[in-house]
Design a protein around this motif. Structure first.
Motif, PDB file in Angstrom:
ATOM      1  N   ILE A 106       0.862  -1.186   0.000  1.00  0.00           N
ATOM      2  CA  ILE A 106       0.000   0.000   0.000  1.00  0.00           C
ATOM      3  C   ILE A 106       0.894   1.230   0.000  1.00  0.00           C
ATOM      4  O   ILE A 106       1.779   1.363   0.844  1.00  0.00           O
ATOM      5  N   THR A 107       0.634   2.109  -0.958  1.00  0.00           N
ATOM      6  CA  THR A 107       1.455   3.310  -1.108  1.00  0.00           C
ATOM      7  C   THR A 107       0.561   4.546  -1.135  1.00  0.00           C
ATOM      8  O   THR A 107      -0.452   4.564  -1.856  1.00  0.00           O
ATOM      9  N   THR A 140      -2.996  10.215  -3.897  1.00  0.00           N
ATOM     10  CA  THR A 140      -3.231   8.897  -4.496  1.00  0.00           C
ATOM     11  C   THR A 140      -2.919   7.795  -3.482  1.00  0.00           C
ATOM     12  O   THR A 140      -1.887   7.827  -2.803  1.00  0.00           O
ATOM     13  N   LEU A 141      -3.812   6.811  -3.392  1.00  0.00           N
ATOM     14  CA  LEU A 141      -3.624   5.615  -2.565  1.00  0.00           C
ATOM     15  C   LEU A 141      -3.621   4.408  -3.501  1.00  0.00           C
ATOM     16  O   LEU A 141      -4.595   4.140  -4.195  1.00  0.00           O
ATOM     17  N   THR A 142      -2.484   3.664  -3.506  1.00  0.00           N
ATOM     18  CA  THR A 142      -2.315   2.520  -4.410  1.00  0.00           C
ATOM     19  C   THR A 142      -2.128   1.244  -3.596  1.00  0.00           C
ATOM     20  O   THR A 142      -1.363   1.219  -2.634  1.00  0.00           O
ATOM     21  N   SER A 323      -3.269  -4.537  -9.113  1.00  0.00           N
ATOM     22  CA  SER A 323      -3.187  -3.245  -8.429  1.00  0.00           C
ATOM     23  C   SER A 323      -4.496  -2.506  -8.561  1.00  0.00           C
ATOM     24  O   SER A 323      -5.246  -2.693  -9.532  1.00  0.00           O
ATOM     25  N   SER A 325      -6.034   1.556  -7.436  1.00  0.00           N
ATOM     26  CA  SER A 325      -5.671   2.853  -6.880  1.00  0.00           C
ATOM     27  C   SER A 325      -6.847   3.800  -6.942  1.00  0.00           C
ATOM     28  O   SER A 325      -7.739   3.667  -7.795  1.00  0.00           O
ATOM     29  N   SER A 327      -7.595   8.152  -6.372  1.00  0.00           N
ATOM     30  CA  SER A 327      -6.939   9.432  -6.157  1.00  0.00           C
ATOM     31  C   SER A 327      -7.965  10.557  -6.170  1.00  0.00           C
ATOM     32  O   SER A 327      -9.049  10.432  -6.756  1.00  0.00           O
TER      33      SER A 327
END
Length: 471
Positions: A106-107, A140-142, A323, A325, A327
């Motif tokens: 998680i980024t 942004t959450l990835t 993945s 994401s 944002s």
């Protein structure tokens, strides 16, 4: 967004279903190594189904409170024991990392910018168009897995668990060896102490005889040759006595080192404090596979090689990239919208290796050979363990037989000494006859002390051969 994510997960499940079930197998010794027969593993050694020496904890085997206190101190203070605890912690951290490999990464990232256009010529006609600042921002959450082979992760996790068992097994091996070494050195100090006492008695007797012969020579009833011969024997005994004392100090130094301390006198009792089990049995033969650290280590290496082969096999199957994401931004392409809008995306892909220049196949063949090597080593280790147990049992029985013979010998020498001394008191024998009889008795007692130590050492060796017992 939610429906898209569900579709991505569905793609991942379909990819997992395409893989072979064989790569998901768990380690099973009988299936991997074949059935290892241990019915005759102990040879001629005594064995039984009841609880044996291998089932005893060290506290049950070594009941001397003074020795127990030394062993407990060694387990607390010995450097090797402390290091094994740290190594176990390291492997536990690695296992935790292997478990977390199944969790998606998680980024979170955030960005912002302010743009302003300046006209170097300060033209009035463009001033209105360039007034103000342009502000852009985004967050942004990835979340996802990047190029992940879940089959490989699963087998690597299994291998990490095996590594943890290996680290714990090493600690058990170090502990068993430490307990055995402390006990052996402790009883060696006891043995040397008793031998020193006997040798001091022998030295005193020869000093008395030497003084007696010097007085006889002064009276003209003995010659210089006889006196010098007795003197040489006395100094030889003194040299042997000094060697025994030096050996006792060296042994105490070694024991102090195991305790993690500088040299000091070791408090001890006697060899009689060791009470061997009335009947020593090895226990059920197959139990050797779960007690001995070296056998268990060989099997753990076999399990590790098994999962290594499965990891190599899993490289032939697809890797997954998954993945998702979301944002929040006010910049959507060329347009800047205030307030910002939500943007979501999901991506899934499977990468199937097709041609890797033979690298994957070579790695698989290597892993297959490593598994066969581990299997051969495991079978050989079981054979070696059985032979070692058999040898230790024979040494225990041999020490017991010698104990019986020596008890008769000491009794006979004691009778001979008592009879010779009585004859000397009745003036029918000279003092040399008494001294010779006493030396023979001392020699038999020295052998008896050594036999007690041999019996203790053989029992400790058997204890180790059976895996070092419980905690």
């Amino acid at each position: 967004m939610k429906k898209t994510l569900y579709n991505v997960i569905a793609c991942a499940l379909i990819g997992a279903a395409m893989t072979s079930c064989a790569v998901f197998r768990n380690y099973d010794r009988e299936k991997v190594a074949g059935e290892v027969s241990t019915a005759e593993i102990y040879g001629d050694a005594l064995s039984g189904d009841s609880l044996g020496l291998g089932d005893l904890s060290w506290r049950e085997l070594f009941t001397d409170p003074t020795l127990q206190a030394l062993i407990e101190k060694a387990l607390r203070q010995n450097v090797n024991m402390r290091n094994t605890d740290l190594q176990i912690q390291e492997v536990e951290y690695a296992l935790k990392a292997s478990r977390l490999a199944f969790v998606p990464s998680i980024t979170f990232s955030a960005n912002g910018a302010i743009n302003k256009v300046y006209d170097p010529y300060d033209r009035n006609s463009l001033r209105g168009a360039f007034d103000g600042n342009t502000k852009t921002y985004g967050a942004t959450l990835t979340m996802g897995w990047q190029n992940v082979n879940f089959l490989a992760l699963r087998n690597e996790l299994k291998n990490a668990k095996v590594s943890l068992e290996q680290a714990r097994n090493i600690k058990q091996s170090v502990q068993a060896g430490l307990v055995a070494n402390v006990a052996t050195l402790y009883y060696t100090v006891c043995m040397l102490d008793e031998q020193v006492a006997l040798m001091e008695q022998t030295s005193a007797n020869w000093k008395t005889y030497w003084d007696m012969q010097k007085r006889l020579m002064e009276a003209g009833q003995a010659n210089q040759a006889a006196v010098s011969s007795i003197e040489a024997t006395y100094w030889s005994i003194q040299r042997t006595l000094d060697d025994l004392k030096d050996n006792r100090r060296i042994t105490e130094t070694s024991l102090s080192t195991l305790l993690g301390e500088t040299y000091h006198d070791i408090e001890h009792t006697s060899l009689e404090s060791f009470q061997a089990p009335a009947l020593i049995t090895t226990g059920a033969p197959i139990s050797i596979l779960s007690r001995r650290p070296d056998v268990r280590d060989a099997e753990l290496k076999l399990a590790s090689a098994f999962y290594g082969k499965q990891t190599a096999a899993s490289a032939f199957y697809p890797s997954l990239t998954l993945s998702a994401s979301g944002s929040f931004t006010n910049s959507t392409g060329a347009a800047i919208v205030n307030p910002g809008v939500m943007i979501g995306n999901a991506v899934a892909s499977l990468a199937q290796p097709i041609f890797q220049n033979g690298r994957l196949r070579a790695q698989y063949k290597i892993a297959k050979n490593e598994l066969e090597i581990a299997k051969n080593n495991f079978v050989q280790q079981v054979i070696y363990a059985g032979n070692e147990v058999n040898t230790a049992m024979l040494e225990v029985h041999c020490a017991e037989e010698h104990r019986i013979y020596l008890s008769h010998e000491v009794a006979a020498q004691q009778t001979a000494y008592d009879a010779t001394r009585k004859m000397y008191e009745n003036s029918s024998a000279n003092y040399l006859n008494v001294l010779t009889a006493h030396n023979s008795l001392i020699s038999a007692r020295m052998s008896q002390i050594s036999n007690r130590m041999d019996a203790i050492s053989a029992t400790v060796e058997l204890y180790l051969a059976l895996g070092g017992g419980g905690k």
